[in-house]
Scaffold this active site. Structure first.
Site, PDB file in Angstrom:
ATOM      1  N   GLU A  18      10.825  -6.586  -9.881  1.00 36.59           N
ATOM      2  CA  GLU A  18      10.057  -5.364 -10.111  1.00 36.59           C
ATOM      3  C   GLU A  18      10.839  -4.454 -11.065  1.00 36.59           C
ATOM      4  OE1 GLU A  18       6.829  -4.601  -7.023  1.00 36.59           O
ATOM      5  OE2 GLU A  18       8.571  -3.453  -6.448  1.00 36.59           O
ATOM      6  N   HIS A  51      12.838  -2.289  -1.746  1.00 35.92           N
ATOM      7  CA  HIS A  51      11.929  -1.761  -2.777  1.00 35.92           C
ATOM      8  C   HIS A  51      12.606  -0.601  -3.515  1.00 35.92           C
ATOM      9  CE1 HIS A  51       8.504   0.189  -4.656  1.00 35.92           C
ATOM     10  NE2 HIS A  51       7.901  -0.985  -4.569  1.00 35.92           N
ATOM     11  N   TRP A  76       0.813  -1.226   0.000  1.00 38.50           N
ATOM     12  CA  TRP A  76       0.000   0.000   0.000  1.00 38.50           C
ATOM     13  C   TRP A  76       0.843   1.271   0.000  1.00 38.50           C
ATOM     14  CZ3 TRP A  76      -4.299  -1.422   4.139  1.00 38.50           C
ATOM     15  CH2 TRP A  76      -5.179  -2.353   3.563  1.00 38.50           C
TER      16      TRP A  76
HETATM   17  C1  PEP Z   1       5.314  -1.584  -6.317  1.00 36.96           C
HETATM   18  O1  PEP Z   1       5.730  -0.425  -6.252  1.00 36.96           O
HETATM   19  O2  PEP Z   1       5.732  -2.464  -5.549  1.00 36.96           O
HETATM   20  C2  PEP Z   1       4.308  -1.896  -7.329  1.00 36.96           C
HETATM   21  C3  PEP Z   1       4.264  -3.110  -7.798  1.00 36.96           C
HETATM   22  O3  PEP Z   1       3.509  -0.869  -7.697  1.00 36.96           O
HETATM   23  P1  PEP Z   1       2.415  -0.859  -8.862  1.00 36.96           P
HETATM   24  O4  PEP Z   1       1.644  -2.139  -8.801  1.00 36.96           O
HETATM   25  O5  PEP Z   1       1.547   0.332  -8.549  1.00 36.96           O
HETATM   26  O6  PEP Z   1       3.157  -0.711 -10.141  1.00 36.96           O
END
Ligand code: PEP
Length: 252
Positions: free
Chosen positions: A163, A94, A9
């Site tokens: 990511e 992150h 979140w």
């Molecule tokens: C995140 O920042 O971990 C992420 C996956 O964001 P989003 O789904 O909004 O791209």
């Protein structure tokens, strides 16, 4: 392997708003038999969410943590504090935190500390747009992975989140995710790296989840890829209906 779908979140929702979300979400979520579900609210909402999640099977996670148990670290939160609130997971490394200076060495200390406390690290790695166009993706993934996993013996106790920074929505719902093919290619590369660092069995048992604009429209196809073991969901996890749709697509 059972999928893992985690909600990040970020800096959204007060404790009251978080509790309301969980109430709604529990009503619409299907039996999570094929997916583990984790909610990572802001620190200030952990206690309220922990209470709401009791008896539901949905797990609680933090978005960050310090590596020490206690001490003179103003503004930080320790793994002991998270454990007391029922946190079983912590997002570590992150890109939002790497952007403000967090480096692999520090993330590595956090990963080791989380594992010692029985908290499952959700270790985020991924290349920026600039690195991708310079064809550096694989080098970046390899150096982040080796740097953050130094001294980690049991890799299957870690969740790796791929990511790609260029696919993260930053709150923009029209941001495009990586294609399922591009994501699968990176996941397979990570799996092979883990095989080399550990062994085939351990690499096979380690969950590699995808994050970056996952939403109800693309979750099913991403989650169907052989090396995508779940999702880390930012923007689309802020709404109980859209997050439930994503979880339910992992359950099909
Ligand atoms: C995140 O920042 O971990 C992420 C996956 O964001 P989003 O789904 O909004 O791209």
């Amino acid at each position: 392997m059972k999928k893992l779908i985690a909600a990040n979140w970020k800096m959204n929702k007060t404790a009251g708003e978080s509790a309301l979300f969980i109430g709604e979400f529990k009503k619409i979520i299907k039996n999570e038999k094929n997916a583990d579900v984790v909610i990572c609210p802001p620190f200030t909402a952990l206690s309220a969410v922990s209470g709401e999640l009791k008896g539901s099977g949905i797990k609680l996670g933090a978005q960050n943590m310090h590596f020490e148990d206690f001490g003179a670290f103003t503004g930080e939160i320790s793994p002991l504090m998270l454990k007391e609130l029922g946190c079983q997971y912590a997002i570590l490394g992150h890109s939002d935190r790497r952007e403000i200076g967090e480096k692999d060495g520090l993330i590595n200390k956090k990963v080791i500390s989380a594992l010692k406390k029985g908290i499952v690290p959700i270790l985020c790695i991924g290349e920026t747009h600039e690195q991708r166009i310079k064809d550096e993706t694989q080098d970046v993934l390899e150096s982040q992975l080796t740097g953050c996993l130094k001294g980690v013996e049991n890799i299957s106790n870690v969740v790796v989140a791929y990511e790609p920074v260029w696919a993260i929505s930053k709150g923009n719902p029209s941001q495009k995710a990586a294609t399922k093919e591009d994501a699968e290619e990176a996941h397979l590369f990570i799996r092979k790296l883990l095989e080399g660092m550990y062994n085939e069995e351990a690499a096979k048992k380690t969950r590699i989840i995808y994050g970056g604009s996952m939403k109800p429209e693309n979750a099913k196809e991403l989650l169907a890829m052989p090396n995508i073991d779940g999702g880390l969901v930012g923007n689309a996890s802020l709404n109980p209906k859209s997050f439930a749709e994503i979880v339910n697509s992992a359950n099909k």
